[in-house]
Design an enzyme around this catalytic site. Sequence first.
Site, PDB file in Angstrom:
ATOM      1  N   LYS A 115       3.426   7.416 -15.309  1.00 37.36           N
ATOM      2  CA  LYS A 115       4.561   7.762 -14.452  1.00 37.36           C
ATOM      3  C   LYS A 115       5.477   8.794 -15.100  1.00 37.36           C
ATOM      4  O   LYS A 115       6.042   9.628 -14.411  1.00 37.36           O
ATOM      5  CB  LYS A 115       5.353   6.506 -14.052  1.00 37.36           C
ATOM      6  CG  LYS A 115       4.563   5.622 -13.075  1.00 37.36           C
ATOM      7  CD  LYS A 115       5.433   4.624 -12.351  1.00 37.36           C
ATOM      8  CE  LYS A 115       4.611   3.924 -11.275  1.00 37.36           C
ATOM      9  NZ  LYS A 115       5.356   2.903 -10.548  1.00 37.36           N
ATOM     10  N   LYS A 198      -5.868   4.818  -8.464  1.00 42.27           N
ATOM     11  CA  LYS A 198      -5.447   3.583  -7.787  1.00 42.27           C
ATOM     12  C   LYS A 198      -4.720   3.893  -6.475  1.00 42.27           C
ATOM     13  O   LYS A 198      -3.940   4.838  -6.417  1.00 42.27           O
ATOM     14  CB  LYS A 198      -4.495   2.837  -8.742  1.00 42.27           C
ATOM     15  CG  LYS A 198      -4.119   1.448  -8.292  1.00 42.27           C
ATOM     16  CD  LYS A 198      -2.987   0.879  -9.137  1.00 42.27           C
ATOM     17  CE  LYS A 198      -1.642   1.423  -8.729  1.00 42.27           C
ATOM     18  NZ  LYS A 198      -0.498   0.535  -9.030  1.00 42.27           N
ATOM     19  N   LYS A 201       1.556   2.941  -3.333  1.00 41.07           N
ATOM     20  CA  LYS A 201       2.473   3.142  -2.198  1.00 41.07           C
ATOM     21  C   LYS A 201       3.352   4.373  -2.369  1.00 41.07           C
ATOM     22  O   LYS A 201       3.876   4.895  -1.401  1.00 41.07           O
ATOM     23  CB  LYS A 201       3.302   1.880  -1.939  1.00 41.07           C
ATOM     24  CG  LYS A 201       4.281   1.542  -3.033  1.00 41.07           C
ATOM     25  CD  LYS A 201       5.137   0.370  -2.614  1.00 41.07           C
ATOM     26  CE  LYS A 201       4.831  -0.871  -3.425  1.00 41.07           C
ATOM     27  NZ  LYS A 201       5.085  -0.761  -4.875  1.00 41.07           N
TER      28      LYS A 201
HETATM   29  N1  AQP Z   1      -4.411  -0.475  -5.635  1.00 43.75           N
HETATM   30  C1  AQP Z   1      -4.139  -1.735  -5.949  1.00 43.75           C
HETATM   31  N2  AQP Z   1      -5.132  -2.652  -5.984  1.00 43.75           N
HETATM   32  C2  AQP Z   1      -4.861  -3.950  -6.295  1.00 43.75           C
HETATM   33  N3  AQP Z   1      -3.612  -4.402  -6.551  1.00 43.75           N
HETATM   34  C3  AQP Z   1      -2.608  -3.519  -6.503  1.00 43.75           C
HETATM   35  N4  AQP Z   1      -1.276  -3.635  -6.697  1.00 43.75           N
HETATM   36  C4  AQP Z   1      -0.674  -2.439  -6.522  1.00 43.75           C
HETATM   37  N5  AQP Z   1      -1.604  -1.521  -6.208  1.00 43.75           N
HETATM   38  C5  AQP Z   1      -2.800  -2.157  -6.197  1.00 43.75           C
HETATM   39  C6  AQP Z   1      -0.589  -4.883  -7.018  1.00 43.75           C
HETATM   40  O1  AQP Z   1       0.517  -5.013  -6.136  1.00 43.75           O
HETATM   41  C7  AQP Z   1       1.574  -5.683  -6.838  1.00 43.75           C
HETATM   42  C8  AQP Z   1       2.875  -4.967  -6.650  1.00 43.75           C
HETATM   43  O2  AQP Z   1       2.889  -3.762  -7.332  1.00 43.75           O
HETATM   44  P1  AQP Z   1       4.264  -3.050  -7.629  1.00 43.75           P
HETATM   45  O3  AQP Z   1       4.933  -2.686  -6.393  1.00 43.75           O
HETATM   46  O4  AQP Z   1       5.087  -3.876  -8.544  1.00 43.75           O
HETATM   47  O5  AQP Z   1       3.890  -1.781  -8.427  1.00 43.75           O
HETATM   48  P2  AQP Z   1       2.559  -1.064  -8.667  1.00 43.75           P
HETATM   49  O6  AQP Z   1       1.573  -1.975  -9.311  1.00 43.75           O
HETATM   50  O7  AQP Z   1       2.897   0.183  -9.418  1.00 43.75           O
HETATM   51  O8  AQP Z   1       2.109  -0.765  -7.165  1.00 43.75           O
HETATM   52  P3  AQP Z   1       2.082   0.590  -6.411  1.00 43.75           P
HETATM   53  O9  AQP Z   1       1.730   0.309  -4.999  1.00 43.75           O
HETATM   54  O10 AQP Z   1       1.201   1.560  -7.138  1.00 43.75           O
HETATM   55  O11 AQP Z   1       3.594   1.058  -6.453  1.00 43.75           O
HETATM   56  P4  AQP Z   1       4.206   2.395  -6.975  1.00 43.75           P
HETATM   57  O12 AQP Z   1       3.454   3.475  -6.282  1.00 43.75           O
HETATM   58  O13 AQP Z   1       5.649   2.331  -6.571  1.00 43.75           O
HETATM   59  O14 AQP Z   1       4.024   2.415  -8.451  1.00 43.75           O
HETATM   60  C9  AQP Z   1       1.149  -5.821  -8.283  1.00 43.75           C
HETATM   61  O15 AQP Z   1       0.671  -7.134  -8.474  1.00 43.75           O
HETATM   62  C10 AQP Z   1       0.033  -4.838  -8.405  1.00 43.75           C
HETATM   63  O16 AQP Z   1      -0.899  -5.197  -9.391  1.00 43.75           O
END
Ligand code: AQP
Length: 337
Positions: A115, A198, A201
């Site tokens: 990030k 991955k 969001k």
């Molecule tokens: N692609 C994924 N596959 C499986 N699990 C996923 N998680 C996120 N993306 C995937 C799981 O969702 C939970 C919440 O995640 P988060 O919002 O705390 O942050 P993150 O892991 O960084 O998820 P994002 O969607 O990628 O958010 P941004 O883009 O804001 O960084 C966690 O349990 C994560 O493992």
Amino acid sequence: METQRKRVLSGIQPSGNLTLGNYIGALRQWVAEQAVYQCYFCVVDLHAITVPQDPAELRQKTREVAALYLAAGIDPERSTIFIQSHVSAHAELGWMLTCLAPLGWLYRMTQFKDKSAKQQQESVGAGLLNYPTLMAADILLYQAHAVPVGDDQRQHLEFTRDLAQRFNHHYGETFVIPEVMIPKAGARIMGLDNPNAKMSKSEASEYHAIYLTETPEQSKKKLMRAVTDSFAEIRFSDEPERAGVNNLLTIYEALSGQTHDAIEAQFVGKGYGDLKKAVAEVVNETLNPMRSHYQKLTQDAGYLDGILASGAERARERAEQTLDLVRERMGFTIPKR
Ligand code: AQP
């Protein structure tokens, strides 16, 4: 009775529209765990601000994510649903743990490296580096025994365990050491437009992710355009050049509950178009009930507010107990109440 059940804590950042990855990797597991554990599920808005957020959007997304917890099947009678910033103990314990966390551990975190690389180096916030200590505070405040997360959060969980052990070693037995719970299928759902990254969001490109709140037509359109390959062979594989098909199969596996063999047998002699259609069908069958429940919830703001207020109250009660213990262990004076 409640105190005898093991505790689970998890959360999602309101940093965009929730994706199918968030659902398969996290939310879906949470729903199942309610039957077994005493659960705490929070919307981690303090984590979201570790990268820049628009204030109005953050506020709106925070409510949206909480409503999606309910729509997905989190039962507020059985689980505590709350917003992280409503329980100030998270920020307090976060700071205390920051003072205990070695910088070397923090710099090793791959999420920080990924990030921070996406930002101008001079504008990377210190909060991004400290993301894992705040996450450790979330978990340790509730003395959680287990933390259900997707594979991308495994390293942060290891960090939490190490930090809790470090605290216990310095100050005496205080924290439960939490276990990580990773789903068997779908622990890492990949981007539809780039199956080697991955599904996230906060990724802006239009054909990257399936969003929980989009229409079934939008989901189908994205899946039909998902990147595949020219092998014309439908089988699970860990080869990077087959990652697109593998990702579609993984989504199908996670949502249909079928085995690898049964899925591969089902698609013998079929083309990628057939696979995409089948995936779109199972995705929409899974998400549609949640989508209509979510629509109903958006029409009753008072109901959501009530759940979040009582969730925060329950969470505060539990969190303050742990915080008092930590204050006592670290040598703070305990405030008179
Ligand atoms: N692609 C994924 N596959 C499986 N699990 C996923 N998680 C996120 N993306 C995937 C799981 O969702 C939970 C919440 O995640 P988060 O919002 O705390 O942050 P993150 O892991 O960084 O998820 P994002 O969607 O990628 O958010 P941004 O883009 O804001 O960084 C966690 O349990 C994560 O493992």
